[in-house]
Design a protein around this motif. Structure first.
Motif, PDB file in Angstrom:
ATOM      1  N   ARG A  76       0.846  -1.198   0.000  1.00  0.00           N
ATOM      2  CA  ARG A  76       0.000   0.000   0.000  1.00  0.00           C
ATOM      3  C   ARG A  76       0.881   1.249   0.000  1.00  0.00           C
ATOM      4  O   ARG A  76       1.871   1.300   0.737  1.00  0.00           O
ATOM      5  CB  ARG A  76      -0.872   0.032   1.253  1.00  0.00           C
ATOM      6  N   PRO A  77       0.512   2.263  -0.727  1.00  0.00           N
ATOM      7  CA  PRO A  77       1.329   3.488  -0.785  1.00  0.00           C
ATOM      8  C   PRO A  77       1.530   4.104   0.589  1.00  0.00           C
ATOM      9  O   PRO A  77       2.584   4.684   0.869  1.00  0.00           O
ATOM     10  CB  PRO A  77       0.524   4.423  -1.686  1.00  0.00           C
ATOM     11  N   GLU A  78       0.534   4.003   1.456  1.00  0.00           N
ATOM     12  CA  GLU A  78       0.651   4.684   2.746  1.00  0.00           C
ATOM     13  C   GLU A  78       1.605   3.980   3.702  1.00  0.00           C
ATOM     14  O   GLU A  78       1.928   4.520   4.747  1.00  0.00           O
ATOM     15  CB  GLU A  78      -0.723   4.852   3.397  1.00  0.00           C
ATOM     16  N   THR A  79       2.082   2.772   3.345  1.00  0.00           N
ATOM     17  CA  THR A  79       3.019   2.084   4.230  1.00  0.00           C
ATOM     18  C   THR A  79       4.469   2.389   3.858  1.00  0.00           C
ATOM     19  O   THR A  79       5.393   1.905   4.496  1.00  0.00           O
ATOM     20  CB  THR A  79       2.810   0.564   4.173  1.00  0.00           C
ATOM     21  N   VAL A  80       4.652   3.176   2.792  1.00  0.00           N
ATOM     22  CA  VAL A  80       6.014   3.501   2.353  1.00  0.00           C
ATOM     23  C   VAL A  80       6.355   4.904   2.840  1.00  0.00           C
ATOM     24  O   VAL A  80       5.521   5.806   2.789  1.00  0.00           O
ATOM     25  CB  VAL A  80       6.111   3.442   0.815  1.00  0.00           C
ATOM     26  N   THR A  81       7.557   5.064   3.347  1.00  0.00           N
ATOM     27  CA  THR A  81       7.963   6.361   3.897  1.00  0.00           C
ATOM     28  C   THR A  81       9.033   6.985   3.012  1.00  0.00           C
ATOM     29  O   THR A  81       9.922   6.302   2.510  1.00  0.00           O
ATOM     30  CB  THR A  81       8.544   6.187   5.316  1.00  0.00           C
TER      31      THR A  81
ATOM     32  N   GLY B  13      -4.099  17.320  -2.102  1.00  0.00           N
ATOM     33  CA  GLY B  13      -4.713  18.026  -0.982  1.00  0.00           C
ATOM     34  C   GLY B  13      -4.115  17.538   0.322  1.00  0.00           C
ATOM     35  O   GLY B  13      -2.971  17.869   0.635  1.00  0.00           O
ATOM     36  N   PRO B  14      -4.836  16.746   1.075  1.00  0.00           N
ATOM     37  CA  PRO B  14      -4.290  16.290   2.362  1.00  0.00           C
ATOM     38  C   PRO B  14      -3.061  15.383   2.188  1.00  0.00           C
ATOM     39  O   PRO B  14      -2.193  15.378   3.042  1.00  0.00           O
ATOM     40  CB  PRO B  14      -5.450  15.518   2.991  1.00  0.00           C
ATOM     41  N   VAL B  15      -3.035  14.629   1.116  1.00  0.00           N
ATOM     42  CA  VAL B  15      -1.849  13.793   0.898  1.00  0.00           C
ATOM     43  C   VAL B  15      -1.173  14.166  -0.421  1.00  0.00           C
ATOM     44  O   VAL B  15      -1.789  14.712  -1.334  1.00  0.00           O
ATOM     45  CB  VAL B  15      -2.196  12.286   0.851  1.00  0.00           C
ATOM     46  N   ILE B  16       0.102  13.838  -0.461  1.00  0.00           N
ATOM     47  CA  ILE B  16       0.854  14.009  -1.694  1.00  0.00           C
ATOM     48  C   ILE B  16       1.297  12.612  -2.128  1.00  0.00           C
ATOM     49  O   ILE B  16       1.885  11.859  -1.336  1.00  0.00           O
ATOM     50  CB  ILE B  16       2.093  14.901  -1.483  1.00  0.00           C
ATOM     51  N   ARG B  17       0.921  12.246  -3.362  1.00  0.00           N
ATOM     52  CA  ARG B  17       1.335  10.934  -3.850  1.00  0.00           C
ATOM     53  C   ARG B  17       2.596  11.106  -4.685  1.00  0.00           C
ATOM     54  O   ARG B  17       2.616  11.887  -5.631  1.00  0.00           O
ATOM     55  CB  ARG B  17       0.221  10.294  -4.684  1.00  0.00           C
ATOM     56  N   VAL B  18       3.632  10.393  -4.307  1.00  0.00           N
ATOM     57  CA  VAL B  18       4.928  10.515  -4.977  1.00  0.00           C
ATOM     58  C   VAL B  18       5.271   9.176  -5.594  1.00  0.00           C
ATOM     59  O   VAL B  18       5.064   8.117  -4.977  1.00  0.00           O
ATOM     60  CB  VAL B  18       6.030  10.890  -3.947  1.00  0.00           C
ATOM     61  N   ARG B  19       5.757   9.220  -6.844  1.00  0.00           N
ATOM     62  CA  ARG B  19       6.214   7.976  -7.469  1.00  0.00           C
ATOM     63  C   ARG B  19       7.745   8.051  -7.575  1.00  0.00           C
ATOM     64  O   ARG B  19       8.295   9.027  -8.074  1.00  0.00           O
ATOM     65  CB  ARG B  19       5.589   7.816  -8.852  1.00  0.00           C
ATOM     66  N   VAL B  20       8.372   7.022  -7.061  1.00  0.00           N
ATOM     67  CA  VAL B  20       9.837   7.005  -7.024  1.00  0.00           C
ATOM     68  C   VAL B  20      10.320   5.871  -7.909  1.00  0.00           C
ATOM     69  O   VAL B  20       9.838   4.731  -7.787  1.00  0.00           O
ATOM     70  CB  VAL B  20      10.321   6.758  -5.573  1.00  0.00           C
ATOM     71  N   SER B  21      11.268   6.192  -8.848  1.00  0.00           N
ATOM     72  CA  SER B  21      11.872   5.080  -9.585  1.00  0.00           C
ATOM     73  C   SER B  21      13.007   4.531  -8.746  1.00  0.00           C
ATOM     74  O   SER B  21      13.908   5.261  -8.335  1.00  0.00           O
ATOM     75  CB  SER B  21      12.438   5.500 -10.934  1.00  0.00           C
ATOM     76  N   VAL B  22      12.905   3.241  -8.510  1.00  0.00           N
ATOM     77  CA  VAL B  22      13.870   2.598  -7.634  1.00  0.00           C
ATOM     78  C   VAL B  22      15.101   2.210  -8.462  1.00  0.00           C
ATOM     79  O   VAL B  22      14.977   1.808  -9.619  1.00  0.00           O
ATOM     80  CB  VAL B  22      13.241   1.357  -6.983  1.00  0.00           C
ATOM     81  N   GLU B  23      16.280   2.345  -7.853  1.00  0.00           N
ATOM     82  CA  GLU B  23      17.518   2.105  -8.598  1.00  0.00           C
ATOM     83  C   GLU B  23      17.593   0.680  -9.141  1.00  0.00           C
ATOM     84  O   GLU B  23      18.023   0.451 -10.260  1.00  0.00           O
ATOM     85  CB  GLU B  23      18.733   2.376  -7.704  1.00  0.00           C
ATOM     86  N   GLY B  24      17.150  -0.248  -8.344  1.00  0.00           N
ATOM     87  CA  GLY B  24      17.226  -1.636  -8.766  1.00  0.00           C
ATOM     88  C   GLY B  24      16.211  -2.002  -9.837  1.00  0.00           C
ATOM     89  O   GLY B  24      16.130  -3.151 -10.258  1.00  0.00           O
ATOM     90  N   GLY B  25      15.395  -1.042 -10.296  1.00  0.00           N
ATOM     91  CA  GLY B  25      14.388  -1.301 -11.332  1.00  0.00           C
ATOM     92  C   GLY B  25      12.983  -1.193 -10.768  1.00  0.00           C
ATOM     93  O   GLY B  25      12.754  -1.461  -9.588  1.00  0.00           O
ATOM     94  N   GLY B  26      12.049  -0.750 -11.597  1.00  0.00           N
ATOM     95  CA  GLY B  26      10.653  -0.602 -11.169  1.00  0.00           C
ATOM     96  C   GLY B  26      10.413   0.722 -10.475  1.00  0.00           C
ATOM     97  O   GLY B  26      11.336   1.519 -10.285  1.00  0.00           O
ATOM     98  N   SER B  27       9.168   0.955 -10.105  1.00  0.00           N
ATOM     99  CA  SER B  27       8.869   2.190  -9.395  1.00  0.00           C
ATOM    100  C   SER B  27       7.829   1.907  -8.320  1.00  0.00           C
ATOM    101  O   SER B  27       7.051   0.958  -8.422  1.00  0.00           O
ATOM    102  CB  SER B  27       8.367   3.261 -10.364  1.00  0.00           C
ATOM    103  N   ILE B  28       7.831   2.731  -7.270  1.00  0.00           N
ATOM    104  CA  ILE B  28       6.929   2.538  -6.137  1.00  0.00           C
ATOM    105  C   ILE B  28       6.240   3.856  -5.835  1.00  0.00           C
ATOM    106  O   ILE B  28       6.890   4.906  -5.771  1.00  0.00           O
ATOM    107  CB  ILE B  28       7.725   2.047  -4.906  1.00  0.00           C
ATOM    108  N   ALA B  29       4.904   3.787  -5.669  1.00  0.00           N
ATOM    109  CA  ALA B  29       4.162   4.990  -5.296  1.00  0.00           C
ATOM    110  C   ALA B  29       4.038   5.025  -3.784  1.00  0.00           C
ATOM    111  O   ALA B  29       3.898   3.990  -3.134  1.00  0.00           O
ATOM    112  CB  ALA B  29       2.786   4.975  -5.926  1.00  0.00           C
ATOM    113  N   LEU B  30       4.100   6.208  -3.214  1.00  0.00           N
ATOM    114  CA  LEU B  30       3.923   6.325  -1.769  1.00  0.00           C
ATOM    115  C   LEU B  30       3.158   7.597  -1.462  1.00  0.00           C
ATOM    116  O   LEU B  30       3.128   8.529  -2.250  1.00  0.00           O
ATOM    117  CB  LEU B  30       5.289   6.333  -1.067  1.00  0.00           C
ATOM    118  N   ASP B  31       2.519   7.601  -0.297  1.00  0.00           N
ATOM    119  CA  ASP B  31       1.746   8.770   0.127  1.00  0.00           C
ATOM    120  C   ASP B  31       2.448   9.438   1.303  1.00  0.00           C
ATOM    121  O   ASP B  31       2.872   8.762   2.246  1.00  0.00           O
ATOM    122  CB  ASP B  31       0.348   8.344   0.591  1.00  0.00           C
TER     123      ASP B  31
END
Ligand SMILES: Nc1ncnc2c1ncn2[C@@H]1O[C@H](COP(=O)(O)OP(=O)(O)OP(=O)(O)O)[C@@H](O)[C@H]1O
Ligand SMILES: [Mg+2]
Lengths: 352, 294, 262
Positions: A278-283, A304-322
């Motif tokens: 879940r995005p909200e479990t990523v810091t 608004g209350p949250v900002i959703r950020v997508r990070v490309s991970v160095e090892g490949g792929g990307s992860i969204a977090l709130d």
């Protein structure tokens, strides 16, 4: 045996099997939601419980009585429709009193009960209006009062809020739940809005192609989705590929970083498996748990209350977090290098 | 009910005058060929040949022969309107709510379109060929079932024969008008009623019929006027052996135009009044029935 | 459910019997002109009758003219009322309903009184006048159907936008109506037209009272003087009605198809 017992219900329209082996027990006073995408058979199950559709096989019983063969008008079930379905030729009071009148109750008795019901839904002055003189939200309240007036044993609601606009939807949602609690009436609520299902229900049934994929409390459904479909359908989700190192011990490599899971994983060493997160479990930054992955900010959505950020991970792929919005801190900048962190406990291994 | 909304000319479209020319011919036409002729009759009914106002013409309506002609006309129109409504309703209900295959519904609607317009002279011929002395059904009954239709007093050139013939366009007209209304009955209403414990009959009595009431009444009035004004069918079927109001008027116009046109005026006026009454009753009842629609 | 279906089938079957028997009877009768054999003799006799050819041709021509007159009257009116004078709607609806309420025989009686030879506008006095009067009478009879179908057609298109688009391209009113509006409501107009045709082709009362020898009076004359030919005529008339309704269906379906593809 539960109060409302649905056993091995099946329904086919011609060669098309719409409901496949649906089993569910509901306790007295419980509020259960059916959640699922359009066409998955929610309405069909509900209509079989209500007696408007005959099951191809299976049985429905209420309070120990088998009602499968009983026509709808003898089942003591209240029904609320998406389109309100108020009788246009009757006033609000006559609509609410319809079930009582049909049951042959006296005028005074009906008037008393109607007043009580109108009080319950907060529209005591509107008894003499006709449905076309009411707003959508008011009409749906009246429909609810009408369904409840004859004191049904079970209340069925088929997407009662989808025809309303967002604000009213939320307030009416709370009101339905309050009334349901007050009366302690056993309720099935059909919706394809997950927020509705999660916020209102004691238990949620996630349906998919005519099957109940998972039955559980909103907490369980959200945090421990049983199938990939449930995980994807309820809430937003990161799906990450990982390499399985040792299935029995739960050792995997996630973006090149070795991770040990809580539980054993299905599959064999060397396979790729899917993990959900879940995005909200990523810091953003370190300190969010035992797994730390370096990456770069790829997208920033300010919600608004949250900002959703997508990070490309160095090892490949990307992860969204709130992350939460804070007035004194600017949102992250695209392209900036960051670390993200998470706990291995939040990683869900999905059955294929 | 209709509401009158006046639209102000918008500033973007200055050539308002021009658009009046678009509607003027219509109103002129309606005035010349619909309104004035009708008014002429209404006024004529209250004038004597010298142009003085009088009730004498209307008084002549009370002669037994004319009174009975009107009476037969009213009976015939009312009977065929009521029966047309009833049977038309049953057929429409069968094809909308009866679970019949969809193609059959479409076929019946198409046929109704044809049959409701198959009135007048040819229809009379068809019934003579069917129920006349040598008609198809008459012969069929005699040879196959040994029933002598005409021996039992039946005659296609009679009130009953005319009623049977009129039903041939009355029923389909009802089917055409009431089918959309029946399709407008929402499935949820029925289901809501059932879930509240209502039987099928209770649902029909308390919800479906009241909802359909305005359409039913409207069709009844329309069917009444439809039968009341039908002349061609009656003339082709009965010649002038059955004296109904429009046939009396027909004969008046043909024969005595110069003799006593004012009796003709009075008959025509009475016909307008009767159809107008039918429609006023309809409008009144409809307004009461439609409180919930305003 | 099956009980209901049973009743429905029963209702439809009884209705079918009532509606088909006269058709069968009329067809059967029309084939019996020659003793002992089924033949098309009655049709041959009728079709070869110069009176038939003349009156039928006349009625067809009159029906076509009625349709043209109806379109010219109704399309601009319906259009401008929708676009400019919604306040006139009740008046128009009232007028277009009148012909359904006032018996036709009363209307034609009014014509005879107003337009007789001693009036200001002595239409009944001349051949041309009588034909014009008959034409106008038929246009009145067809008003309810014409207006309704055209108005329904207009409702489904956004005439305001179409008009503004055409205006912005410099089109005048006549051109807008003929080139933009009419094609868009063409199918509705056709429905009204076929209905009008079906009504006018065998009309009797107007023609008889205005002393015009059209198809309707011809049929009545045949009915009084012949035995089998009237049935043949009825079959022909039924076929025409059927064709008109069938064409309406066809065009309506075609239009659904074409709008679906749009
Ligand atoms: N009477 C019917 N005849 C044939 N097929 C039907 C009938 N009713 C429903 N279906 C089919 O059954 C499937 C499930 O329908 P159902 O109405 O239960 O879906 P749903 O989950 O309520 O969807 P939604 O969220 O859109 O309301 C659909 O594929 C639908 O096409
Ligand atoms: Mg549904």
């Amino acid at each position: 045996m539960s109060f409302l017992d649905i056993r091995h219900l099946q329904k086919s329209f011609g060669a098309h099997r719409v409901v496949k082996d649906f089993t569910l027990g509901i306790d007295k006073g419980e509020f259960v939601s059916f959640l699922g995408p359009s066409g998955c058979g929610k309405t069909t199950v509900l209509r079989m419980v209500g007696g408007f559709e005959a099951p191809t096989s299976g049985a429905v019983s209420i309070d120990g009585r088998d009602v499968t063969a009983l026509p709808a008008n003898r089942r003591k079930i209240g029904m609320v429709f998406q389109s309100y379905a108020l009788f246009p030729n009757l006033t609000v009071a006559e609509n609410v009193g319809f079930g009582l009148k049909v049951a042959g109750q006296g005028k005074a008795e009906i008037a008393r009960r109607v007043a009580e019901m109108l009080e319950l839904i907060g529209l005591p002055q509107l008894g003499s209006r006709y449905p076309f003189q009411l707003s959508g939200g008011q009409q749906q309240r009246v429909a609810l009062a009408r369904a409840l007036a004859p004191r049904p044993e079970v209340l069925l609601l088929d997407e009662p809020l989808s025809a309303l606009d967002a604000k009213i939807r939320v307030s009416l949602r709370d009101e339905i739940r309050r009334i349901q609690r007050d009366l302690g009436i056993t309720t099935i609520f059909v919706t394809h809005d997950q927020e509705e299902a999660l916020s209102m229900s004691d238990r949620v049934v996630v349906m998919h192609q005519g099957v109940a994929d998972q039955i559980g409390t909103p907490f369980e459904i959200y945090n421990r989705p049983a199938t990939r479909f449930v995980a994807e359908f309820v809430g937003t989700l990161n799906l990450i590929d990982a390499d399985l190192v040792d299935a029995a011990a739960g050792h995997i490599r996630l973006a090149g970083v070795p991770v040990t899971l809580d539980r054993a994983s299905p599959g064999r060493a060397g396979e790729r498996i899917s993990l959900a997160l879940r995005p909200e479990t990523v810091t953003l930054g370190r300190g969010g748990g035992d797994i730390v992955l370096p990456g770069r900010i790829a997208e920033v959505h300010f919600l608004g209350p949250v900002i959703r950020v997508r990070v490309s991970v160095e090892g490949g792929g990307s992860i969204a977090l709130d992350t939460f919005n804070q007035a004194d801190r600017l949102p992250p900048l695209i392209g900036a290098p960051v670390d993200i962190s998470m706990s291995h406990r939040d990683l869900l291994v999905l059955a294929a | 009910m209709t509401t009158i909304t006046l639209s102000l000319p918008s500033a973007r479209q200055p050539r308002q005058v021009l658009s009046w020319f678009g509607v003027a011919p219509f109103f002129l036409f309606a005035l010349l060929f619909l309104i004035l002729p009708t008014l002429n009759i209404v006024v004529g009914a209250f004038r004597n040949p010298q142009g003085q106002v009088t009730l004498e013409n209307l008084g002549k309506l009370l002669s037994p022969s004319i009174l009975s002609a009107f009476w037969i006309s009213i009976e015939l129109s009312l009977l065929t309107a009521v029966l047309g409504c009833l049977f038309g309703f049953l057929i429409a209900a069968a094809i909308t709510l009866g679970g019949l295959p969809r193609p059959l519904r479409n076929a019946i609607l198409t046929f109704s379109g044809v049959a409701s317009n198959f009135a007048g002279v040819p229809l009379a011929f068809a019934f003579i060929a069917t129920l006349g002395r040598l008609g198809f059904v008459t012969m069929l009954l005699r040879h196959w079932f040994g029933i002598n239709l005409y021996g039992s007093g039946f005659n296609v050139v009679s009130f009953l024969g005319l009623a049977l013939t009129y039903l041939y366009f009355q029923i389909p007209l009802m089917v055409l008008i009431i089918t959309p209304a029946l399709e407008g009955l929402r499935r949820e209403w029925r289901e809501a009623a059932e879930s509240l414990g209502a039987s099928g009959a209770q649902y029909w009595r308390m919800v479906a019929l009241p909802v359909l009431w305005p359409s039913l009444l409207g069709t009844l009035a329309l069917l009444f006027a439809n039968a009341f004004g039908a002349v061609a069918t009656a003339i082709a079927l009965t010649g002038s052996s059955l004296s109904i109001a429009p046939i009396v008027l027909f004969a008046q116009i043909r024969g005595d135009v110069l003799n006593d046109p004012h009796l003709g005026y009075a008959i025509a006026f009475a016909m307008i009044v009767l159809t107008a009454i039918a429609n006023c009753i309809y409008i009144l009842l409809r307004m009461r029935a439609e409180r919930w629609l305003k | 459910m099956t009980g209901r279906q049973l009743w429905s089938w029963l209702a439809v079957a009884l209705g079918g019997l009532y509606f088909l028997l006269p058709l069968v009877g009329m067809f059967d009768f029309s084939m019996r002109m020659q003793r002992g054999v089924y033949s098309f003799q009655a049709y041959r006799v009728v079709l070869a009758d110069p009176q038939f050819q003349q009156t039928f041709g006349y009625s067809v021509a009159l029906a076509l003219l009625t349709i043209i007159l109806g379109i010219l009257l109704v399309v601009p009116t319906a259009y401008f009322v929708r676009l400019r004078f919604p306040g006139l709607r009740p008046a128009i609806e009232f007028i277009t309903l009148l012909p359904l309420v006032i018996p036709p025989i009363v209307i034609v009686f009014g014509y005879i009184r107003i337009y007789n030879t001693s009036s200001v506008l002595p239409l009944t006095g001349s051949w041309w006048g009588t034909n014009i009067l008959l034409l106008c009478g038929y246009a009145v009879l067809s008003l309810p159907y014409m207006y309704r179908s055209v108005d329904t057609g207009l409702r489904t298109i956004d005439i305001a936008s179409l008009t503004e688009a055409a205006q912005s391209l410099g089109a005048g009113w006549a051109r807008i109506l003929a080139v933009v509006i009419l094609p868009n409501v063409f199918v509705s107009v056709l429905s009204g037209a076929f209905l009008t045709f079906a009504i006018v082709i065998g009309e009797y009362v107007f023609a008889a009272l205005l002393n015009v020898n059209s198809f309707g009076p011809y049929m009545v004359w045949m009915g009084g003087n012949r035995a089998y030919e009237p049935s043949a005529l009825a079959v022909v008339a039924f076929a025409i009605t059927w064709a008109c309704m069938g064409l309406i269906q066809l065009f309506t379906r075609f239009s659904k198809f074409s709008t679906a593809r749009r």
